[in-house]
Design an enzyme around this catalytic site. Structure first.
Site, PDB file in Angstrom:
ATOM      1  N   SER A 119     -12.144  -9.547   5.395  1.00  0.00           N
ATOM      2  CA  SER A 119     -10.919  -8.799   5.727  1.00  0.00           C
ATOM      3  C   SER A 119     -11.183  -7.323   5.975  1.00  0.00           C
ATOM      4  CB  SER A 119      -9.874  -8.963   4.616  1.00  0.00           C
ATOM      5  OG  SER A 119      -9.575 -10.314   4.400  1.00  0.00           O
ATOM      6  N   ARG A 132       0.836  -1.206   0.000  1.00  0.00           N
ATOM      7  CA  ARG A 132       0.000   0.000   0.000  1.00  0.00           C
ATOM      8  C   ARG A 132       0.873   1.259   0.000  1.00  0.00           C
ATOM      9  NH1 ARG A 132      -3.033  -3.966   1.965  1.00  0.00           N
ATOM     10  NH2 ARG A 132      -5.328  -3.850   1.889  1.00  0.00           N
ATOM     11  N   ARG A 185       1.154 -19.766   3.207  1.00  0.00           N
ATOM     12  CA  ARG A 185       0.453 -20.055   4.467  1.00  0.00           C
ATOM     13  C   ARG A 185       0.343 -21.556   4.719  1.00  0.00           C
ATOM     14  NH1 ARG A 185       1.277 -15.225   6.618  1.00  0.00           N
ATOM     15  NH2 ARG A 185       0.264 -13.548   5.461  1.00  0.00           N
ATOM     16  N   SER A 196     -11.583  -8.148  -0.269  1.00  0.00           N
ATOM     17  CA  SER A 196     -11.560  -6.727   0.073  1.00  0.00           C
ATOM     18  C   SER A 196     -10.581  -5.962  -0.812  1.00  0.00           C
ATOM     19  CB  SER A 196     -11.168  -6.542   1.539  1.00  0.00           C
ATOM     20  OG  SER A 196      -9.829  -6.949   1.766  1.00  0.00           O
ATOM     21  N   GLU A 214      -6.270 -14.635   6.807  1.00  0.00           N
ATOM     22  CA  GLU A 214      -4.895 -15.060   6.552  1.00  0.00           C
ATOM     23  C   GLU A 214      -4.296 -15.803   7.745  1.00  0.00           C
ATOM     24  OE1 GLU A 214      -2.547 -10.891   7.131  1.00  0.00           O
ATOM     25  OE2 GLU A 214      -3.972 -11.054   5.495  1.00  0.00           O
TER      26      GLU A 214
END
Length: 418
Positions: free
Chosen positions: A193, A29, A379, A165, A307
């Site tokens: 999320s 971001r 993950r 999201s 997550e």
């Protein structure tokens, strides 16, 4: 055939202090906002992983300078966005969904493609939204092309963001540079999320952008984006397997640099792990989790913190009672179909996992060693490592795939167990 990693079993309670690198979500971001800023930015302690390097590479290809600076920081110098260009998104949801709204501000055709599985990940809602905002887009999934004209009118758009999201965040991050800004309305099942949407709105506000939100609506007003210095927090979601190790072994793990206040969904670990039988204490920037001697089952909605699901599922498979993980149907569209993957791999070690329409039901059974396939999903590697602490001879496939968000995972894991 991917190489196998022998997940080390714990020979006693762990007692470790772990320092984690920066947040992937915040780093990517920050890179997008810096690329759209009015002046250069200095991003301190950014994560360097496959996803963030792909983001930096995509922005460089569009004409933005992302250079190394002192003490491992990145200096981002914005410039006129331009094409034609071809961008590789890898398997990174943030790159495939955050960069197209930025590419619409470039001049020229910007082509997007990525890993084979990336072509299966949902993209339709955000590409349809860009079309509704006046952007020329060819295709509804990877590969696709954005025809940039140097400007986007912006305005109001309604989408179904129940799949991710990131559809909303991608539109919001670029919107300060749209002529009318943007108003995004969601219609459909709940947006997952929520913490990541809060992160997007907070980071926009932190660089001087005027933002508003209400139930299922988000507004970003047009205007300048301030540059300057940005500090990236440690990635709290990557703390999940390390803190989980305290519960599995009955030990103690401390993660350094835990922010007192954060929008990262990983902050929910302190409550989730307490509910599963551990205890969590916070002291002067350190979060310490201690195991309580047993792992308890849990019935929980993980929709806002999806997550964390893979590690929570691994703990549930080692618990003393059944668990139900809810609100995570959208995880079928992640790096892999995580619900199917967790079901297949835990059951492959002798477990009892049943896939539900919106999640997983996990009943603990004695587990055995075997190959834990990871489907190129970071993950899943972490879940396999957690199981391997308590189950001898677990062979985790493709350890290097953790390079997506935590290239140092293997070294940090081994060091923790010392």
């Amino acid at each position: 055939m991917h190489p196998l990693w022998s997940a080390p079993a714990a020979d006693g309670p762990v007692d470790a202090v772990v320092a984690l690198p920066g947040s992937k979500s915040m780093t990517n971001r920050a890179l997008v906002l810096a690329a759209l800023a009015d002046e250069p930015s200095l991003i301190r302690r950014p994560l360097r992983s496959r996803d963030t390097l792909l983001m930096a590479g995509a922005l460089r290809t569009l004409g933005v300078a992302v250079d190394e600076a002192a003490e491992g920081a990145w200096r981002v110098t914005p410039d006129e966005l331009r094409g034609p260009a071809t961008l590789d998104v890898g398997l990174a949801g943030t790159v495939m969904r955050f960069v197209p709204p930025v590419a619409a501000l470039a001049t020229g055709a910007i082509a997007f493609d990525g890993d084979p599985h990336a072509r299966k990940r949902p993209m339709g809602p955000i590409l349809a939204a860009l079309r509704a905002l006046g952007v020329d887009v060819e295709g509804d999934a990877l590969p696709f092309t954005v025809g940039g004209t140097g400007a986007v009118p912006g305005g109001s758009v309604t989408i179904d963001a129940s799949g991710s999201s990131q559809f909303v965040s991608g539109l919001l991050l670029a919107a300060p540079r749209y002529a009318k800004g943007i108003e995004v309305r969601h219609e459909g099942p709940p947006v997952p999320s929520a913490a990541h949407l809060a992160m997007t709105m907070r980071m926009l506000a932190d660089v001087g952008v005027s933002v508003e939100s209400g139930p299922d609506v988000w507004r970003v007003h047009p205007g300048g984006v301030r540059g300057g210095e940005v500090d990236i927090e440690p990635d709290l979601s990557n703390a999940a397997p390390f803190l989980a190790a305290a519960l599995v072994t009955g030990g103690r793990v401390t993660v350094r640099g835990w922010p007192a206040e954060t929008t990262q969904p990983g902050d929910a670990l302190r409550h989730l792990l307490t509910d599963m039988g551990g205890s969590a204490t916070y002291d002067a920037g350190d979060l310490t989790v201690r195991g309580g001697g047993a792992i308890h089952g849990i019935d929980v909605d993980l929709g806002d913190v999806n997550e964390l699901t893979c590690v929570i599922a691994a703990l549930a498979a080692l618990a003393d009672g059944p668990s139900r993980l809810r609100g995570i149907a959208h995880m079928r569209g992640h790096e892999t179909d995580r619900l199917a993957a967790l079901t297949a791999e835990i059951n492959g070690l002798g477990g009892d996992v049943r896939e539900l329409p919106d999640g997983l039901e996990i009943r603990p059974k004695p587990l055995r060693g075997g190959v834990f396939h990871t489907y190129d999903d970071h993950r899943m590697v972490m879940a396999g490592a957690v199981l391997g602490l308590a189950v001898p001879d677990v062979e985790v496939e493709n350890l290097p795939t953790v390079g997506k968000t935590l290239p140092e995972f293997g070294e940090l894991w081994t060091e923790m167990l010392r």
